[in-house]
Design a protein around this motif. Sequence first.
Motif, PDB file in Angstrom:
ATOM      1  N   ALA A 249       4.416   6.006  -3.251  1.00 47.26           N
ATOM      2  CA  ALA A 249       5.462   5.195  -4.285  1.00 47.26           C
ATOM      3  C   ALA A 249       7.445   5.995  -4.672  1.00 47.26           C
ATOM      4  O   ALA A 249       7.894   5.306  -4.279  1.00 47.26           O
TER       5      ALA A 249
ATOM      6  N   ALA B  37       6.903   8.218 -10.562  1.00 48.03           N
ATOM      7  CA  ALA B  37       6.013   7.446  -9.241  1.00 48.03           C
ATOM      8  C   ALA B  37       4.820   8.312  -9.392  1.00 48.03           C
ATOM      9  O   ALA B  37       3.858   9.358  -8.247  1.00 48.03           O
TER      10      ALA B  37
ATOM     11  N   GLY C 194       4.084   1.989  -8.711  1.00 46.93           N
ATOM     12  CA  GLY C 194       2.292   2.404  -8.370  1.00 46.93           C
ATOM     13  C   GLY C 194       1.163   2.763  -9.418  1.00 46.93           C
ATOM     14  O   GLY C 194       1.733   1.801 -10.402  1.00 46.93           O
TER      15      GLY C 194
ATOM     16  N   ALA D   6       2.367   0.634  -4.429  1.00 49.34           N
ATOM     17  CA  ALA D   6       2.899   0.818  -4.767  1.00 49.34           C
ATOM     18  C   ALA D   6       4.813   0.664  -3.791  1.00 49.34           C
ATOM     19  O   ALA D   6       5.400   0.360  -3.569  1.00 49.34           O
TER      20      ALA D   6
END
Length: 397
Positions: A18, A160, A294, A311
Amino acid sequence: MTRTAPRRTVLISGAGIAGCALAFWLNRHGYEVTVVERAGTLRSGGYPIDVRGTALDVVERMGILPQLRDAHVDLRRITFLDGDGEEVTSLHPHAVTGGVTGRDLEIRRGDLTDALYMAVRDDVEFLFDDSIDTLGQSGHGVDVTFHGGGSRRFDLVFGADGMHSRTRETLFGPEERFHRHLGYCFAVFTMPNTLGLSHETVMWNAPGRAAAVYAVGADEEVHAFLNFAQPDPPRGIFGDRDAQRALLADVFADAGWEVPGILGALRDADDVFFDAVGQIRMPRWTSGRVALLGDAAYAPSFLTGQGTSLALVGAYMLAGSLADRDHAEGFAAYEHATRDFVTLNQDLVGEGGATLFPTTAQALEQRNARLRGLGRMPAPRPRPAHSALALPSFGGR
């Protein structure tokens, strides 16, 4: 003399799939991007993951689809065994996953991460072996202090950093508020390929327990997988590797087939990943100048096979939503345009994902009967959820 407005600065926490995908698209849209990663290097290797449906359109637009096709694992067979180790049925994996031959990709996680990193490393700043210590938002930016020392201000920050996201905890509170436990725990690790497997998975099942060996190729090592029913996540052992091994040894103590050998390999493995099977469900993914994506925002669990695809799609949609908007409008557009796709894919667990691992003898026999039937059916159609979002074009890209 014409002055060029300074590029907006952003920080991404996490250099996984991600994070690297978001870095790619934000850089494309004119942002100055920094990525901070707790690990000292990119995490190479790892078990295979799937890229399907809309996510394939994302990697195609990134220009890395040919490279990923070259890395395609091409799993050819999945064999299911009963508690005595006898074969129930042997199927092409797509009969189980809803994948499409020649269209979907299955690749090592490290191969995808490497491809994403190579696509951005010359245009993006990476800070390895470091992490965010504190976040402080003001009207004009986010003040970040780093665990390794020093502080900087960014226009925007993105989390992320996975299912157990520190960024999410800092902004939204404890994980327990958003974690939906799906009734299982699992462990994955590598072990010697003592069965001589190649491009295949063999899965043993007993009520409430599963053990599988996954051979990406004809390699010397395979990925082992242990999964068991656990009504409540055993939170006290998540940071204790010895306690995890002890629990797994107890749960699988009387298991047949090759499970004793898998448990022996578990004792020697140095790459064990243990976790509860769950999802992250949040009413919103943004707060002020910070957004999540994500697994940090909407982990669907491996039962859906869609974590990687969400993601990739989420990164594309988040960056594109910010292309020609301020952050408040962009974040609202990201949530509005992406949430239905995310929810549809998370809901796949209610369409049979969890039934691969029945918890009773009756349910296991019913599952086995369904699997035998799949072998007599025509090639499966792709699951609509995989391609439910048509990618828009953002800013001419």
